[in-house]
Design an enzyme around this catalytic site. Structure first.
Site, PDB file in Angstrom:
ATOM      1  N   ASN A   1      -1.063 -15.339   2.572  1.00 52.17           N
ATOM      2  CA  ASN A   1      -2.137 -15.462   3.566  1.00 52.17           C
ATOM      3  C   ASN A   1      -3.437 -14.909   3.007  1.00 52.17           C
ATOM      4  O   ASN A   1      -4.510 -15.341   3.380  1.00 52.17           O
ATOM      5  CB  ASN A   1      -1.812 -14.627   4.814  1.00 52.17           C
ATOM      6  CG  ASN A   1      -0.585 -15.131   5.524  1.00 52.17           C
ATOM      7  OD1 ASN A   1      -0.495 -16.310   5.829  1.00 52.17           O
ATOM      8  ND2 ASN A   1       0.375 -14.247   5.762  1.00 52.17           N
TER       9      ASN A   1
ATOM     10  N   SER B   1      -7.253  -0.371  10.440  1.00 54.58           N
ATOM     11  CA  SER B   1      -7.855  -1.508   9.754  1.00 54.58           C
ATOM     12  C   SER B   1      -9.270  -1.748  10.246  1.00 54.58           C
ATOM     13  O   SER B   1      -9.596  -1.464  11.414  1.00 54.58           O
ATOM     14  CB  SER B   1      -6.995  -2.747  10.061  1.00 54.58           C
ATOM     15  OG  SER B   1      -7.722  -3.917   9.776  1.00 54.58           O
TER      16      SER B   1
ATOM     17  N   TYR C   1      -2.030  -8.696  16.025  1.00 54.67           N
ATOM     18  CA  TYR C   1      -1.940  -7.705  14.944  1.00 54.67           C
ATOM     19  C   TYR C   1      -3.059  -6.666  15.103  1.00 54.67           C
ATOM     20  O   TYR C   1      -2.820  -5.457  15.114  1.00 54.67           O
ATOM     21  CB  TYR C   1      -2.039  -8.400  13.576  1.00 54.67           C
ATOM     22  CG  TYR C   1      -2.484  -7.477  12.472  1.00 54.67           C
ATOM     23  CD1 TYR C   1      -1.593  -6.576  11.895  1.00 54.67           C
ATOM     24  CD2 TYR C   1      -3.812  -7.474  12.021  1.00 54.67           C
ATOM     25  CE1 TYR C   1      -2.017  -5.696  10.909  1.00 54.67           C
ATOM     26  CE2 TYR C   1      -4.243  -6.614  11.041  1.00 54.67           C
ATOM     27  CZ  TYR C   1      -3.344  -5.720  10.487  1.00 54.67           C
ATOM     28  OH  TYR C   1      -3.784  -4.845   9.530  1.00 54.67           O
TER      29      TYR C   1
ATOM     30  N   THR D   1     -10.294  -4.335  11.107  1.00 57.52           N
ATOM     31  CA  THR D   1     -10.191  -5.333  12.173  1.00 57.52           C
ATOM     32  C   THR D   1     -10.556  -4.742  13.542  1.00 57.52           C
ATOM     33  O   THR D   1     -10.976  -5.470  14.436  1.00 57.52           O
ATOM     34  CB  THR D   1      -8.772  -5.964  12.192  1.00 57.52           C
ATOM     35  OG1 THR D   1      -8.791  -7.087  13.042  1.00 57.52           O
ATOM     36  CG2 THR D   1      -7.717  -5.006  12.663  1.00 57.52           C
TER      37      THR D   1
ATOM     38  N   LYS E   1      -3.316  -2.383  16.143  1.00 53.96           N
ATOM     39  CA  LYS E   1      -4.039  -1.311  15.434  1.00 53.96           C
ATOM     40  C   LYS E   1      -4.924  -0.546  16.422  1.00 53.96           C
ATOM     41  O   LYS E   1      -4.965   0.680  16.424  1.00 53.96           O
ATOM     42  CB  LYS E   1      -4.900  -1.896  14.304  1.00 53.96           C
ATOM     43  CG  LYS E   1      -4.103  -2.523  13.161  1.00 53.96           C
ATOM     44  CD  LYS E   1      -3.332  -1.484  12.375  1.00 53.96           C
ATOM     45  CE  LYS E   1      -2.511  -2.092  11.263  1.00 53.96           C
ATOM     46  NZ  LYS E   1      -1.528  -1.171  10.681  1.00 53.96           N
TER      47      LYS E   1
ATOM     48  N   ARG F   1     -16.361  -9.841   2.228  1.00 59.78           N
ATOM     49  CA  ARG F   1     -15.458  -8.730   2.563  1.00 59.78           C
ATOM     50  C   ARG F   1     -15.670  -7.587   1.585  1.00 59.78           C
ATOM     51  O   ARG F   1     -16.199  -7.790   0.485  1.00 59.78           O
ATOM     52  CB  ARG F   1     -13.980  -9.168   2.434  1.00 59.78           C
ATOM     53  CG  ARG F   1     -13.539 -10.251   3.385  1.00 59.78           C
ATOM     54  CD  ARG F   1     -13.357  -9.711   4.789  1.00 59.78           C
ATOM     55  NE  ARG F   1     -12.929 -10.760   5.696  1.00 59.78           N
ATOM     56  CZ  ARG F   1     -13.754 -11.634   6.281  1.00 59.78           C
ATOM     57  NH1 ARG F   1     -15.056 -11.585   6.039  1.00 59.78           N
ATOM     58  NH2 ARG F   1     -13.298 -12.546   7.109  1.00 59.78           N
TER      59      ARG F   1
ATOM     60  N   ILE G   1       0.838  -1.205   0.000  1.00 59.93           N
ATOM     61  CA  ILE G   1       0.000   0.000   0.000  1.00 59.93           C
ATOM     62  C   ILE G   1       0.873   1.254   0.000  1.00 59.93           C
ATOM     63  O   ILE G   1       0.581   2.223  -0.705  1.00 59.93           O
ATOM     64  CB  ILE G   1      -0.956  -0.009   1.217  1.00 59.93           C
ATOM     65  CG1 ILE G   1      -1.799  -1.297   1.199  1.00 59.93           C
ATOM     66  CG2 ILE G   1      -1.869   1.215   1.197  1.00 59.93           C
ATOM     67  CD1 ILE G   1      -2.599  -1.536   2.471  1.00 59.93           C
TER      68      ILE G   1
ATOM     69  N   TYR H   1      -8.723   0.667   6.782  1.00 59.22           N
ATOM     70  CA  TYR H   1      -8.761  -0.004   5.479  1.00 59.22           C
ATOM     71  C   TYR H   1      -9.647  -1.231   5.550  1.00 59.22           C
ATOM     72  O   TYR H   1      -9.582  -1.997   6.504  1.00 59.22           O
ATOM     73  CB  TYR H   1      -7.379  -0.516   5.063  1.00 59.22           C
ATOM     74  CG  TYR H   1      -6.253   0.476   5.033  1.00 59.22           C
ATOM     75  CD1 TYR H   1      -6.461   1.845   4.957  1.00 59.22           C
ATOM     76  CD2 TYR H   1      -4.925   0.016   5.048  1.00 59.22           C
ATOM     77  CE1 TYR H   1      -5.390   2.726   4.913  1.00 59.22           C
ATOM     78  CE2 TYR H   1      -3.857   0.886   5.006  1.00 59.22           C
ATOM     79  CZ  TYR H   1      -4.101   2.245   4.942  1.00 59.22           C
ATOM     80  OH  TYR H   1      -3.032   3.104   4.904  1.00 59.22           O
TER      81      TYR H   1
END
Ligand code: UDP
Length: 338
Positions: free
Chosen positions: A199, A125, A150, A127, A154, A232, A13, A178
């Site tokens: 992944n 993210s 991870y 997430t 964030k 998604r 990115i 994102y």
């Protein structure tokens, strides 16, 4: 020309954003430790734009070396992409993830404070929303506990930024959440270049498309979705890159702390992605249905009204274009960027 510091500017990115920044008249300065990116990306950025940004191969936790970079330049803003990003790996190596991602962010903030660089754009993210109970996901919704280190980094960096802006109201931080960036630069020079077994879905599909892997495993088809596979919000990485330029314009208004989702507002299932990829490329993507992957949420897509209204940004490129760009990149770089 405004100088902007781009950490992780050689990554998937980061590098696309560097190209977009140059095209919009900014002067990006890249720092990257190349732990998950190749130095050859720099020449490719130059091939595309005709401009070679200054580049420092350093770990942003190295205070002294980063200090030198801040001393040599006069940054208008920092775009902070650098960080470890493999969800599964973060479960195996939590200390490395906390140390690298939090240590990196704190080191950067300390130097920004010292040099009075008051504008930050951070790669967050979707997430941070955890397992959605309501859709689309809106910036006003609460952060949930992450299911892996991870995601936790964030969330923590978002919190640190909020606390910092509260204490220093003259600072501006834009947290960009994102959704799922895919695709590649249409020149096929820049794209997602994972080490080892990918992944993420699109790089895996692309490796199947060029015959590097014989089939894709779809992680579960027993979710409560129309075709049973996870949904998604996939957006073209160049749209995402343009979102950063929009955020930089916004930061000139001195907004304090703001959060924006960067997605399309539209969800696609894994099977829909396979179909779009097949239509875009004319190839057949062999796949098998496998078990669910731990930690996957069934459905996730963005509410995009806030970004549209306040950043005047929206994702424009189609899923098919993204699939074709991803394929062309993989075909041209079968063993990654060298
Ligand atoms: N996925 C899959 N097979 C793969 C990789 C991913 O079926 O080899 C699925 C995954 O379960 C998820 C979607 O594709 O539903 C997107 O996964 P990715 O890891 O790209 O992004 P995430 O949304 O998990 O960050």
């Amino acid at each position: 020309m405004k100088e902007v510091l781009v950490t992780g500017g050689l990554g998937f990115i980061g590098s696309e954003t560097v190209v977009t920044l140059i095209e919009h008249g900014y002067h990006p300065v890249i720092v990257d430790d190349c732990s998950n990116a190749k130095e050859a990306v720099l020449e490719r950025i130059e091939t595309i734009t005709g401009f070679k940004p200054s580049f420092y191969k350093i770990d942003i936790r190295d205070h002294q070396k980063l200090h030198e970079v801040f001393k040599e330049h006069s940054f208008f803003a920092v775009l902070h992409f650098a960080g470890f990003k493999a969800v599964g790996e973060s479960v195996q190596k939590p200390l490395e993830y906390y140390e690298n991602n939090l240590g990196g962010a704190l080191s950067l903030l300390r130097l920004m404070k010292e040099f009075m660089v008051k504008n930050l754009i951070f790669s967050s993210s979707a997430t941070v929303y955890g397992n959605p109970t309501e859709l689309p996901l809106l910036e006003t919704m609460e952060r949930k506990e992450a299911t892996n280190p991870y995601g936790e980094t964030k969330i923590m960096i978002e919190r640190i930024s909020e606390d910092y802006v509260k204490a220093n109201p003259e600072w501006n931080v834009i947290l960009l959440r994102y959704f799922n960036p895919i695709g590649a630069h249409p020149s096929s020079l820049l794209g997602e270049d994972p080490q080892g077994i990918p992944n993420n879905l699109l790089p895996y599909v692309s490796q199947v498309a060029i015959g590097k892997r014989d089939h894709l495993t779809v992680f579960g088809n027993d979710y409560d979705t129309p075709d049973g596979t996870c949904i998604r919000d996939y957006l073209h990485v160049l749209d995402l890159a343009e979102g950063h330029v929009a955020a930089l314009k916004k930061i000139e208004e001195k907004p304090g702390l703001e959060i924006y989702n960067l997605g399309t507002g539209h969800g696609s299932s894994v099977l829909e992605i396979i179909r779009a990829y097949e239509e875009a490329t004319g190839l057949k993507i062999p796949y098998e249905i496998g078990p669910r992957r731990a930690g996957d949420v069934p459905v996730c897509y963005a509410g995009v009204e806030k970004a549209k209204k306040e950043l005047h940004w929206e994702a424009k490129r189609s899923l098919k274009d993204a699939c074709l760009d991803a394929y062309n990149f993989q075909k041209r770089n079968p063993d990654g960027i060298k």
